[in-house]
Design a protein around this motif. Sequence first.
Motif, PDB file in Angstrom:
ATOM      1  N   VAL A  10      11.704  -3.418 -41.812  1.00 35.24           N
ATOM      2  CA  VAL A  10      11.709  -3.385 -40.343  1.00 35.24           C
ATOM      3  C   VAL A  10      10.404  -3.961 -39.816  1.00 35.24           C
ATOM      4  N   HIS A  14      11.473  -7.562 -38.288  1.00 37.41           N
ATOM      5  CA  HIS A  14      12.145  -7.160 -37.056  1.00 37.41           C
ATOM      6  C   HIS A  14      11.115  -6.853 -35.976  1.00 37.41           C
ATOM      7  N   LEU A  52      16.349  -4.807 -33.864  1.00 38.77           N
ATOM      8  CA  LEU A  52      16.634  -5.481 -35.120  1.00 38.77           C
ATOM      9  C   LEU A  52      17.143  -6.889 -34.847  1.00 38.77           C
TER      10      LEU A  52
END
Length: 153
Positions: A10, A14, A52
């Motif tokens: 992440v 992201h 995301l």
Amino acid sequence: MSMARLLAEVSARHFPNPPATPAQVATFEARVGWKLDADLCAFYLHCDGAALFDAPPEMNYRILPLDRIERARAAIRGSEEDKDGSPSHYTLVDMQDTNFVILDVASREHGRYPLLDAFHETYPEEAPRIAASFEEFLAKALRSGNRAFWLAD
């Protein structure tokens, strides 16, 4: 895949928010009346929500920050009446257009909350389970290519 690996992904690929503090987690838990499970606590101490694949506001997956999590019936139906959804359903991921992935905090299994699909046109009559835990959900979401992995092609 472990939560540590998922959280690293992440952060690397992201759009995570800055982490929540332990005090923010405690304030959230006092507000909602339930405790984050281990997966969710690790996520929120790593980042207080995330987009995301695409940066805001273009994202499909928006994992909500703690201060935006609310009862699903309030977010979807604008109501706090039981006919509009279970009091144990809480929003977790905004999929846009009042569609959410929600937690069922009354159905904790193996210490984790299951995640359900809450499509605004069929909720609360339909809220199918899409993951047994946030870790499972996040792993599948990160491999989804920015698509709702639980929906048919």
